[in-house]
Design a protein around this motif. Structure first.
Motif, PDB file in Angstrom:
ATOM      1  N   LEU A 115      -6.747   0.693   5.252  1.00  0.00           N
ATOM      2  CA  LEU A 115      -7.816   0.888   5.024  1.00  0.00           C
ATOM      3  C   LEU A 115      -7.899   2.690   4.729  1.00  0.00           C
ATOM      4  CD1 LEU A 115      -9.227  -1.398   7.869  1.00  0.00           C
ATOM      5  CD2 LEU A 115      -8.571  -1.927   5.672  1.00  0.00           C
ATOM      6  N   ILE A 116      -9.711   2.857   4.725  1.00  0.00           N
ATOM      7  CA  ILE A 116      -9.761   4.272   4.418  1.00  0.00           C
ATOM      8  C   ILE A 116     -10.156   5.275   5.658  1.00  0.00           C
ATOM      9  CG2 ILE A 116     -10.946   5.889   2.853  1.00  0.00           C
ATOM     10  CD1 ILE A 116     -10.174   4.123   0.669  1.00  0.00           C
ATOM     11  N   ASP A 117     -10.338   6.186   5.382  1.00  0.00           N
ATOM     12  CA  ASP A 117     -11.310   7.389   6.462  1.00  0.00           C
ATOM     13  C   ASP A 117     -11.535   8.641   6.074  1.00  0.00           C
ATOM     14  OD1 ASP A 117     -12.679   8.468   8.917  1.00  0.00           O
ATOM     15  OD2 ASP A 117     -10.803   8.427   9.922  1.00  0.00           O
ATOM     16  N   ARG A 118     -12.863   7.960   5.466  1.00  0.00           N
ATOM     17  CA  ARG A 118     -12.845   9.937   5.524  1.00  0.00           C
ATOM     18  C   ARG A 118     -13.202  10.589   5.731  1.00  0.00           C
ATOM     19  NH1 ARG A 118     -19.297   7.670   3.297  1.00  0.00           N
ATOM     20  NH2 ARG A 118     -18.365   6.770   5.350  1.00  0.00           N
TER      21      ARG A 118
ATOM     22  N   ARG B 236      -4.864   4.090  -8.041  1.00  0.00           N
ATOM     23  CA  ARG B 236      -4.474   2.985  -8.130  1.00  0.00           C
ATOM     24  C   ARG B 236      -4.951   2.113  -6.573  1.00  0.00           C
ATOM     25  NH1 ARG B 236      -0.133  -1.041 -10.626  1.00  0.00           N
ATOM     26  NH2 ARG B 236       1.179   0.135  -9.190  1.00  0.00           N
ATOM     27  N   ALA B 237      -3.877   2.663  -5.539  1.00  0.00           N
ATOM     28  CA  ALA B 237      -3.040   2.374  -4.002  1.00  0.00           C
ATOM     29  C   ALA B 237      -4.631   3.372  -3.467  1.00  0.00           C
ATOM     30  CB  ALA B 237      -2.262   3.792  -3.842  1.00  0.00           C
ATOM     31  N   TYR B 238      -5.704   4.635  -3.383  1.00  0.00           N
ATOM     32  CA  TYR B 238      -6.290   4.527  -3.482  1.00  0.00           C
ATOM     33  C   TYR B 238      -7.665   3.469  -3.550  1.00  0.00           C
ATOM     34  CZ  TYR B 238     -11.801   6.476  -2.565  1.00  0.00           C
ATOM     35  OH  TYR B 238     -12.548   6.708  -1.335  1.00  0.00           O
TER      36      TYR B 238
ATOM     37  N   MET C 284       0.964  -1.337  -0.101  1.00  0.00           N
ATOM     38  CA  MET C 284       0.104   0.217   0.329  1.00  0.00           C
ATOM     39  C   MET C 284       1.144   1.240  -0.125  1.00  0.00           C
ATOM     40  SD  MET C 284      -3.162  -2.417   0.983  1.00  0.00           S
ATOM     41  CE  MET C 284      -3.162  -1.009  -0.958  1.00  0.00           C
ATOM     42  N   ALA C 285       0.717   2.110  -1.027  1.00  0.00           N
ATOM     43  CA  ALA C 285       1.698   3.426  -1.019  1.00  0.00           C
ATOM     44  C   ALA C 285       1.545   4.462  -0.231  1.00  0.00           C
ATOM     45  CB  ALA C 285       2.123   3.604  -2.167  1.00  0.00           C
ATOM     46  N   ASP C 286       0.067   4.934  -0.223  1.00  0.00           N
ATOM     47  CA  ASP C 286      -0.779   6.311   0.055  1.00  0.00           C
ATOM     48  C   ASP C 286      -0.816   6.342   2.063  1.00  0.00           C
ATOM     49  OD1 ASP C 286      -2.448   5.368   0.414  1.00  0.00           O
ATOM     50  OD2 ASP C 286      -3.675   6.597  -0.390  1.00  0.00           O
ATOM     51  N   ASN C 287      -0.555   7.317   2.343  1.00  0.00           N
ATOM     52  CA  ASN C 287      -0.904   7.465   3.867  1.00  0.00           C
ATOM     53  C   ASN C 287      -2.461   7.401   4.138  1.00  0.00           C
ATOM     54  OD1 ASN C 287       1.735   7.493   4.613  1.00  0.00           O
ATOM     55  ND2 ASN C 287       2.637   9.320   3.728  1.00  0.00           N
ATOM     56  N   ALA C 288      -3.370   7.678   3.569  1.00  0.00           N
ATOM     57  CA  ALA C 288      -4.780   7.449   3.856  1.00  0.00           C
ATOM     58  C   ALA C 288      -4.847   6.195   4.927  1.00  0.00           C
ATOM     59  CB  ALA C 288      -5.554   6.882   2.815  1.00  0.00           C
ATOM     60  N   LYS C 289      -6.211   6.828   5.167  1.00  0.00           N
ATOM     61  CA  LYS C 289      -6.498   6.161   6.968  1.00  0.00           C
ATOM     62  C   LYS C 289      -7.588   5.797   7.067  1.00  0.00           C
ATOM     63  CE  LYS C 289      -5.246   7.320  11.791  1.00  0.00           C
ATOM     64  NZ  LYS C 289      -4.199   7.510  12.562  1.00  0.00           N
ATOM     65  N   ALA C 290      -8.498   4.588   7.936  1.00  0.00           N
ATOM     66  CA  ALA C 290      -9.623   4.556   8.329  1.00  0.00           C
ATOM     67  C   ALA C 290      -9.832   4.166   9.441  1.00  0.00           C
ATOM     68  CB  ALA C 290      -9.601   2.929   6.999  1.00  0.00           C
ATOM     69  N   GLY C 291     -11.198   4.334  10.177  1.00  0.00           N
ATOM     70  CA  GLY C 291     -11.908   4.264  11.148  1.00  0.00           C
ATOM     71  C   GLY C 291     -13.429   3.508  10.974  1.00  0.00           C
ATOM     72  N   ASP C 292     -13.200   2.667   9.467  1.00  0.00           N
ATOM     73  CA  ASP C 292     -13.846   1.796   9.876  1.00  0.00           C
ATOM     74  C   ASP C 292     -14.658   0.802  10.694  1.00  0.00           C
ATOM     75  OD1 ASP C 292     -12.041  -0.164   8.647  1.00  0.00           O
ATOM     76  OD2 ASP C 292     -13.008   0.070   6.540  1.00  0.00           O
ATOM     77  N   ASP C 293     -15.652   0.491  10.898  1.00  0.00           N
ATOM     78  CA  ASP C 293     -16.354  -0.889  11.089  1.00  0.00           C
ATOM     79  C   ASP C 293     -16.817  -1.847  10.598  1.00  0.00           C
ATOM     80  OD1 ASP C 293     -18.499  -0.491  14.065  1.00  0.00           O
ATOM     81  OD2 ASP C 293     -17.394  -1.844  13.769  1.00  0.00           O
TER      82      ASP C 293
END
Length: 408
Positions: free
Chosen positions: A398-401, A28-30, A1-10
């Motif tokens: 993971l992804i956090d919006r 692509r990483a997103y 995984m290449a980027d620095n996104a982050k998630a708070g999903d459940d």
């Protein structure tokens, strides 16, 4: 995984709503994180479900899923037959695809945990002490991580993605309450624990307030289905909390949102005191010492309190009155759907606190307020260490919006 996104999903699917992917190669990483987040939330998904939820083309979706499978992050299940057309093949998270380490620094104990990609503990270590100091914590982490990595199969050790730290902020400010020598606790002034541990760990290191981390653990690993807005209260040495809005932890401007310990409540003489003086295990420790009883089981055996039931029941009543006042104050500002109460205490004690708090809330004049549902937490005394371990999980996969919980 290449980027620095982050998630708070459940885990509950109602928390992660369909998110739109992009067919542009630069994202692509997103898109990889998007697919992982959806599979993580739902448990397993077929390719057709992923395409429907993301809007990705069949070709782009297939490429991403092959990449994730090649990285051992997802695995294929058994084909589901019986429908028209090709059989559906569910995709799920590979539990051994990645590992994460979490450190909880408490005022009476430290905890180190190794979890797999699904948040399942693979190893835990615990150390009790009268008060924490930086050298003690650094030595505990150095030896603990070395032992945990040695127990992992050699082929999996390079899959440990990071160390997360959950600690109270400004530990030196709680010297009097913790009964610690001032010169000992002053060691925390100017101590950058994340930097210190990064020097001895060959992995990214993350940091978050301990109560906010516990809140994140309940959001991600808890078993209450479909909760997306709630106030979280964690009863530890002192009480703290967190805020979840729209399915993500809201950490606030300084990372302290929901830190309810300093909230003014009514004290024993009718004077205002801080909630932490009325709804913390530290209070029960003082009660036990005053009665000539040994308080060590509070810290050494958080799942089993025995031999002081009468004092514990008296303490539960005090805690419930403090929490009820805090809850009514909080819902006057944000109309939370639920309040979750958890802590480093036995399940039956937590259940009594929840019931007593519900009764105390009912004694208030609630005109103009919508009373939230009050629920027991489902993670328990591991919440802070699990929340710490979730920091690198969020950041790398993971992804956090909404917001980041910590940063490397």
């Amino acid at each position: 995984m290449a980027d620095n996104a982050k998630a708070g999903d459940d885990r509950p699917s109602s928390v992660i709503q369909p998110l739109r992917g992009s067919n542009q190669s630069g994202l692509r990483a997103y898109n990889q994180r998007l697919v992982l987040s959806l599979v993580y939330s739902h448990g397993n998904l077929a390719k057709t479900d992923i395409a429907r939820l993301t809007g990705l083309s069949a070709q782009t979706g297939s490429v991403i899923m092959r990449e994730l499978e090649a990285e051992d992050l997802i695995v294929k299940g058994e084909p589901i037959r019986g429908k028209v057309g090709q059989p559906s093949v569910p995709l799920s998270i590979n539990p051994d695809g990645a590992f994460f380490i979490g450190l909880k620094v408490g005022r009476r104990s430290a905890e180190l945990i190794l979890i797999n990609f699904l948040g399942e503990p693979r190893a835990t270590l615990r150390k009790s002490y009268p008060w924490p100091t930086p050298p003690l914590i650094i030595e505990f982490v150095r030896d603990g991580i070395a032992g945990m990595l040695a127990e992992l199969p050699a082929a999996l050790r390079d899959r440990v993605a990071g160390l997360g730290i959950a600690t109270p902020f400004e530990l030196w400010n709680w010297t009097e309450q913790a009964g610690a020598p001032r010169e000992e606790m002053d060691q925390w002034r100017g101590c950058d624990l994340r930097a210190e541990l990064a020097r001895i760990c060959a992995m990214p290191v993350y940091l978050q307030n301990d109560a906010t981390a516990a809140c994140a653990a309940e959001l991600v690993f808890g078993t209450h289905p479909g909760l997306s807005d709630f106030l979280y209260l964690y009863i530890g040495t002192f009480v703290g909390g967190g805020v979840v809005l729209n399915g993500s932890v809201h950490s606030g401007r300084t990372g302290n949102a929901g830190a309810l310990g300093p909230l003014p409540v009514t004290g024993p003489e009718g004077n205002p005191v801080q909630l932490l003086d009325r709804a913390s295990i530290m209070l029960l420790e003082r009660m036990l010492k005053s009665a000539g009883r040994d308080p060590s089981p509070l810290w050494n055996s958080p799942d089993h309190w025995e031999g002081f039931e009468e004092l514990a029941d008296e303490w539960i009543g005090i805690v419930a009155r403090g929490l009820a006042q805090a809850i009514v104050s909080a819902v006057s500002i944000i109309d939370f759907e639920h309040v979750i109460i958890d802590g480093g205490l036995p399940t039956e004690v937590r259940a009594k606190i929840v019931a007593a708090t519900q009764a105390e809330v009912g004694l208030y004049d609630l005109r103009g307020l919508e009373v939230p549902g009050i629920l027991p937490g489902t993670v328990g005394h591991l919440a802070r260490s699990l929340g710490a371990a979730s920091l690198p999980l969020f950041d790398k996969y993971l992804i956090d919006r909404n917001a980041r919980l910590g940063s490397a």
